[in-house]
Design a protein around this motif. Structure first.
Motif: not given
Ligand code: ZN
Length: 440
Positions: A75, A77, A79, A84-85, A88, A90-91, A95
């Motif tokens: 993972d 991110y 934040k 709120k990320r 991210d 996972h998108k 990244h």
């Protein structure tokens, strides 16, 4: 390969869809030069062709290099303080700077800024960046995402590991009648990048699938290896196998809408160089032949002076030359089913030349044999009017004339300007009529 060579439009569309489907299965995996993304990729390929997987431990010396630590990521991110990320993993797996060391901290935007990579000229695209040989961490994001970050404090997390482990590669070996080998190599180390990675994996996999189970003159070795360090590692561990390589191709960037590019081997006039140029000349698509240079893909390693293997590289658009290169815009829309099918067809045709490029002897060398008496003025394929086409006739005459033991079928194809497949057909027919014999 004969069937692939003669793909009709409908077949091309069908095969193109199948190729694109497999590309879309490979695309989401977060690959790097080591780690579980490589293993997942190889497992998908293994679902299509037999693959032997090798794991080489971290720290293994390979020529002037050392097998690096293994990198894995779960993972990542950035934040905002409201939870709120704003970035991210996972998108998009682009990244994260590939090989980022783990980090979990709060920091002000000012401190984070130097670790944020964007492409200002393409404000919606995410770049792909790596730091394999320098321990570092960072994030890649679109310029628009970066501009939207407000001043203040952010929680940054990269849940990765960089530890002793292994470098993983896969090999598909297809035994032919000869122990001499044809090498097809492609790389397994890019994350979600479609043309510059997934297209090569896809074409190599389907090419191996199309060859497996066939009666082959050469043995074929398909390498699925991380770029640079993977090629160096394989060569360091397989000098004996490397010495059996007679022809080779590195596959990259084979799905975009551009015309073909073939980069010659260091030797410049190897049979593979001539076969590729010949096939491209007759493939009906735009193409360009590039001279060798010691920059590019793994041909750099295969063509290093100690090995100097006859290995060229086939691609459509040249890496670095297209704006989408190493960005999130090199996605599944950027590669197209028909272009993938065309690339598979061209690869198959090149290998077809390599497989069948033999020399023959004309058994009736004093003046032309009487072809009419042997039914050789008639087309075997039943073309319009039942007559052999002009080109079929010319192919027979060229083969008879040049088959003095000094010319291979590729020599004859090049000199006559007639496609290798046509010349091969003529040689088969003349052999059947006992006008020609194969020189062992
Ligand atoms: Zn690349």
């Amino acid at each position: 390969m004969g069937t692939l060579r003669q793909l009709g439009q409908e077949d091309a569309a069908h095969i193109g869809q199948e190729l694109h489907q497999f590309a879309s299965e490979l695309y989401p995996i977060c690959r790097s030069i080591t780690g579980n993304g490589v293993r997942q990729t190889l497992a998908l390929i293994q679902g299509k062709v037999p693959l032997r997987i090798t794991e080489v431990p971290t720290g293994t010396p390979v020529f002037d290099w050392t097998v690096p630590k293994e990198w894995n990521i779960r993972d990542a991110y950035i934040k905002a303080l409201d939870g709120k990320r704003v970035v991210d993993f996972h998108k998009s797996n682009l990244h994260v700077l590939s090989y980022s060391v783990p980090v979990h901290a709060n920091m002000p935007l000012g401190e984070l800024q130097p670790r944020l990579f964007t492409i200002p000229d393409h404000p919606d695209w995410i770049p792909n960046r790596t730091s394999y040989y320098k321990e570092d961490w960072g994030f890649c994001l679109s310029q628009n995402q970066k501009l939207a970050l407000e001043d203040g404090e952010y929680e940054v997390c990269i849940d990765s590991s960089l530890e002793d482990g292994h470098l993983t590669y896969g090999e598909c070996y297809l035994q032919g009648r000869s122990t001499e080998e044809v090498l097809i190599s492609t790389y397994t180390c890019h994350p979600s990048l479609a043309n510059d990675n997934v297209s090569g994996l896809t074409i190599a996999t389907f090419l191996a699938k199309s060859l497996s189970g066939r009666d082959l003159r050469y043995s074929y070795r398909f390498l699925f290896i991380p770029a640079t360090i993977g090629a160096i590692t394989w060569l360091a561990r397989n000098r004996e196998a490397a010495s059996r390589i007679r022809h080779g191709l590195v596959l990259t960037c084979l799905g975009d809408a551009g015309g073909f590019h073939y980069k010659k081997s260091r030797r410049g006039n190897a049979e593979i160089d001539r076969a590729a140029a010949h096939v491209l000349r007759h493939c009906g698509e735009p193409f360009e032949i590039l001279e060798f240079s010691p920059y590019g893909n793994d041909e750099r390693q295969f063509c290093s002076p100690g090995f100097n293997l006859p290995v060229g590289s086939l691609m459509r658009s040249v890496w670095e030359s297209f704006p989408e290169y190493h960005t999130s815009a090199d996605n599944l829309d950027f590669i197209r089913p028909l272009q993938l099918a065309g690339s598979l067809r061209v690869c198959a045709a090149i290998l077809d030349v390599i497989e069948h490029n033999r020399s023959y002897r004309n058994e009736n060398p004093y003046c032309e044999p009487q072809l009419g008496r042997r039914g050789l003025f008639r087309s075997m394929g039943g073309e319009a009017g039942g007559r052999a086409s002009g080109e079929e006739m010319m192919a027979r005459l060229w083969v008879l004339n040049l088959s003095d033991g000094n010319n291979s079928l590729l020599d004859i194809a090049e000199r006559s300007g007639i496609s290798f497949s046509r010349i091969k057909e003529a040689a088969d027919l003349l052999s059947e009529k006992q006008l020609l014999s194969l020189i062992p």
